[in-house]
Design a protein around this motif. Structure first.
Motif, short mmCIF file in Angstrom:
data_model
loop_
_atom_site.label_atom_id
_atom_site.label_comp_id
_atom_site.label_asym_id
_atom_site.label_seq_id
_atom_site.Cartn_x
_atom_site.Cartn_y
_atom_site.Cartn_z
N MET A 1 0.84 -1.20 0.00
CA MET A 1 0.00 0.00 0.00
C MET A 1 0.87 1.25 0.00
SD MET A 1 -3.38 -0.72 2.34
CE MET A 1 -2.52 -1.31 3.79
N GLY A 2 1.95 1.22 0.78
CA GLY A 2 2.87 2.36 0.81
C GLY A 2 3.48 2.63 -0.56
N SER A 3 3.73 1.56 -1.33
CA SER A 3 4.31 1.76 -2.66
C SER A 3 3.32 2.45 -3.60
CB SER A 3 4.75 0.41 -3.25
OG SER A 3 3.63 -0.36 -3.68
N GLY A 4 2.03 2.22 -3.37
CA GLY A 4 1.02 2.93 -4.15
C GLY A 4 0.88 4.38 -3.74
N VAL A 5 0.98 4.61 -2.43
CA VAL A 5 0.88 5.98 -1.91
C VAL A 5 2.11 6.80 -2.31
CG1 VAL A 5 0.83 7.37 0.21
CG2 VAL A 5 -0.58 5.30 0.03
N GLY A 6 3.29 6.17 -2.27
CA GLY A 6 4.53 6.90 -2.51
C GLY A 6 4.84 7.17 -3.96
N LYS A 7 4.24 6.42 -4.87
CA LYS A 7 4.51 6.65 -6.29
C LYS A 7 3.73 7.86 -6.79
CE LYS A 7 3.92 4.68 -10.89
NZ LYS A 7 3.37 3.59 -11.71
N PRO A 8 4.39 8.81 -7.45
CA PRO A 8 3.67 9.95 -8.01
C PRO A 8 2.58 9.48 -8.98
CG PRO A 8 6.04 10.34 -8.04
CD PRO A 8 5.85 8.91 -7.65
N GLY A 9 1.34 9.86 -8.69
CA GLY A 9 0.23 9.43 -9.52
C GLY A 9 -0.19 7.99 -9.31
N GLY A 10 0.33 7.36 -8.28
CA GLY A 10 0.03 5.96 -8.01
C GLY A 10 -1.40 5.77 -7.53
N GLU A 11 -1.85 4.52 -7.59
CA GLU A 11 -3.23 4.21 -7.21
C GLU A 11 -3.26 3.04 -6.23
OE1 GLU A 11 -5.71 5.47 -11.21
OE2 GLU A 11 -4.87 3.43 -11.06
N VAL A 12 -4.16 3.13 -5.29
CA VAL A 12 -4.41 2.04 -4.35
C VAL A 12 -5.89 1.69 -4.42
CG1 VAL A 12 -4.39 1.30 -1.93
CG2 VAL A 12 -2.58 2.81 -2.79
N ARG A 13 -6.22 0.42 -4.51
CA ARG A 13 -7.62 0.00 -4.48
C ARG A 13 -8.05 -0.10 -3.02
NH1 ARG A 13 -5.68 -3.35 -8.90
NH2 ARG A 13 -6.61 -2.62 -10.84
N TRP A 14 -8.60 0.98 -2.52
CA TRP A 14 -8.91 1.05 -1.10
C TRP A 14 -10.07 0.12 -0.74
CZ3 TRP A 14 -5.24 2.81 1.71
CH2 TRP A 14 -4.39 3.81 1.23
N GLY A 15 -10.90 -0.23 -1.71
CA GLY A 15 -11.97 -1.19 -1.44
C GLY A 15 -11.40 -2.56 -1.09
N VAL A 16 -10.38 -2.99 -1.84
CA VAL A 16 -9.70 -4.26 -1.55
C VAL A 16 -8.99 -4.17 -0.19
CG1 VAL A 16 -7.93 -5.87 -2.32
CG2 VAL A 16 -9.42 -4.79 -3.99
N ALA A 17 -8.32 -3.03 0.05
CA ALA A 17 -7.62 -2.83 1.32
C ALA A 17 -8.59 -2.89 2.49
CB ALA A 17 -6.88 -1.49 1.31
N GLY A 18 -9.79 -2.34 2.31
CA GLY A 18 -10.79 -2.36 3.37
C GLY A 18 -11.23 -3.77 3.72
N ARG A 19 -11.40 -4.62 2.68
CA ARG A 19 -11.78 -6.01 2.95
C ARG A 19 -10.69 -6.74 3.70
NH1 ARG A 19 -14.13 -5.26 -2.24
NH2 ARG A 19 -12.44 -6.26 -3.38
N MET A 20 -9.44 -6.44 3.36
CA MET A 20 -8.32 -7.04 4.09
C MET A 20 -8.35 -6.61 5.56
SD MET A 20 -5.13 -6.54 1.50
CE MET A 20 -5.16 -7.10 -0.20
N ALA A 21 -8.58 -5.33 5.79
CA ALA A 21 -8.58 -4.82 7.16
C ALA A 21 -9.66 -5.49 8.00
CB ALA A 21 -8.78 -3.30 7.15
N VAL A 22 -10.84 -5.72 7.41
CA VAL A 22 -11.91 -6.41 8.13
C VAL A 22 -11.46 -7.82 8.51
CG1 VAL A 22 -14.22 -7.38 7.91
CG2 VAL A 22 -13.77 -5.07 7.09
N ALA A 23 -10.81 -8.51 7.57
CA ALA A 23 -10.33 -9.87 7.86
C ALA A 23 -9.31 -9.85 8.99
CB ALA A 23 -9.72 -10.48 6.60
N TRP A 24 -8.43 -8.85 9.00
CA TRP A 24 -7.43 -8.77 10.07
C TRP A 24 -8.09 -8.59 11.43
CZ3 TRP A 24 -3.85 -4.65 7.34
CH2 TRP A 24 -3.24 -5.25 6.24
N VAL A 25 -9.12 -7.76 11.49
CA VAL A 25 -9.79 -7.48 12.76
C VAL A 25 -10.48 -8.73 13.30
CG1 VAL A 25 -11.67 -6.19 13.85
CG2 VAL A 25 -10.07 -5.01 12.33
N VAL A 26 -11.10 -9.52 12.43
CA VAL A 26 -11.88 -10.68 12.91
C VAL A 26 -11.06 -11.96 13.01
CG1 VAL A 26 -13.99 -9.70 11.96
CG2 VAL A 26 -12.69 -11.34 10.59
N THR A 27 -9.79 -11.92 12.59
CA THR A 27 -8.98 -13.16 12.61
C THR A 27 -8.86 -13.74 14.01
OG1 THR A 27 -7.70 -12.62 10.63
CG2 THR A 27 -6.67 -14.10 12.22
N LEU A 28 -8.43 -12.95 14.97
CA LEU A 28 -8.24 -13.46 16.33
C LEU A 28 -9.52 -14.03 16.92
CD1 LEU A 28 -5.77 -10.87 17.90
CD2 LEU A 28 -5.42 -13.33 17.81
#
Length: 403
Positions: A288-315
């Motif tokens: 994600m940092g590589s997308g943020v740091g690249k000039p004009g780069g893109e991050v699919r925040w929808g995909v990142a959000g689904r990952m974050a939900v999985a991280w929260v419910v894993t434990l």
């Protein structure tokens, strides 16, 4: 055969099965960006990662001691408890692999063990200070640290190479990615293989074949865990490789090298201090940092959000599976309980595998263009498309967007 010896054999086998799933679940951490950018061919990448994971497993045992002694009260550990915790870890690894979500194998294992402990003796059997300081806090810190380090490293790479011929710099960074991806694989073996070593170490202590004052797992434990993880790595967790390499950010070689170098630095630092860090969360943060740091780069925040939900419910969800498994095995008791527990694990694992075959992701289509989700378009995709092409825009926004 003594029931305790029978349980010990089952625990060791299940622990190695977990290590195997850990291997193919986390191959993406080291190799997804190199595969996506074309720096390495898919089969070459997983073979290289497997060898380096094997070597890395022999470099340190600090994390193994953390898992064995820092999370639950060793005086109340039983083989039933350890087995149930492992089932929680295995089932969660397989489920997230099916969905192509790069979630934390570390947290799945810890969650399973903690859930089984609560089911066995109550919450007082968990060393909550250890869980917080050795797992939860490092996980949150590592994601943001990796994102920041990855973004800064990517920005510097593009800043330094600004004005240079793009074709020459891309070729150079592809070669550099081989080294940085190798370092991540080595770091992954150093950190992750030890977690299963720690669980087997815990089981041996419970059985009485290893002293509770022992500081290092037996050599055969280290070798078995290293081989199990390397074998799983070689098979390649293509579903997760696809999500991390194509679904999150459209990776170019300079970004890939910056992300991999950032991940390796954070993982090796955590292994040095004995933190049971999630390499998945570190590597995802760096991507994600590589997308943020690249000039004009893109991050699919929808995909990142689904990952974050999985991280929260894993434990909690891995803990729930561990607790239910413990209740079933303990309630039935003896040989029948152990056999039923293994049977349920095999049945659930088989069902997940069969479901995954309905839309197959492998080395032939792992780099197909992302069309909104893991399997969209794969049935008709051209597996020979070059990597790094434009991706779908349905859930993609500019890295600098406030959306």
């Amino acid at each position: 055969m003594d029931i305790q010896l029978f349980l010990l054999i089952i625990v060791v086998a299940t622990a190695l099965a977990f290590d195997f799933t850990n291997g193919f679940h986390d191959t993406a951490n080291a190799m997804a960006t190199s595969i996506a950018s074309g720096a390495l061919k898919p089969k070459q990448a997983v073979a290289l990662s497997a060898v380096l994971n094997l070597i890395g497993a022999f470099l340190s045992t600090t994390v193994a001691a953390t898992i064995a002694k820092g999370l639950i009260d060793s005086s109340i550990v039983s083989l039933e408890l350890v087995f149930a915790g492992l089932v929680g870890g295995v089932v969660w690894n397989l489920l997230t692999w099916l969905l192509g979500i790069p979630s934390s194998s570390s947290h799945a294992l810890i969650g399973g063990i903690v859930g089984a402990t609560i089911a066995a003796v109550g919450a007082h059997g968990v060393i909550w200070k250890g869980v917080m300081s050795k797992a939860i806090i490092p996980a949150f810190v590592s994601v943001f640290l990796a994102l920041i380090v990855g973004a800064v490293a990517t920005w510097l790479v593009y800043r330094i190479t600004r004005g240079l011929q793009k074709e020459r710099t891309e070729a150079g960074f592809r070669r550099g990615q081989i080294g940085s991806a190798s370092l991540v694989s080595l770091a992954h073996g150093t950190n992750d293989a030890q977690k299963t070593m720690g669980i087997i170490f815990l089981a041996l202590m419970s059985y009485g074949s290893v002293s509770k004052s022992a500081a290092v797992p037996p050599l055969w434990v280290i070798m078995a865990c290293a081989l199990a993880m390397a074998t799983g790595t070689y098979l390649g967790g293509w579903r997760i490789i696809r999500t991390l390499g194509k679904g999150l950010v459209e990776i170019q070689s300079p970004q890939g090298m910056a992300a991999e170098s950032s991940s390796a630095a954070v993982i090796l630092l955590s292994a040095h201090f004995g933190y049971a860090l999630s390499t998945t969360q570190v590597c995802t943060g760096s991507v994600m940092g590589s997308g943020v740091g690249k000039p004009g780069g893109e991050v699919r925040w929808g995909v990142a959000g689904r990952m974050a939900v999985a991280w929260v419910v894993t434990l909690p969800l891995a803990g729930l599976v561990g607790a239910v498994t413990y209740y079933i095995v303990h309630l039935i008791g003896g040989y029948p309980g152990a056999v039923v527990g293994v049977g349920l694990l095999v049945a659930v694992s088989g069902a997940i595998y069969v479901r995954s075959r309905k839309t197959k992701v492998d080395h032939n289509n792992v780099n197909a263009e992302w069309e909104g989700d893991l399997t969209a378009g794969l049935e008709s995709s051209d597996s020979n498309k070059p990597p790094g092409g434009p991706g779908a825009k349905d859930d993609t926004v500019s890295a600098g967007s406030t959306s």
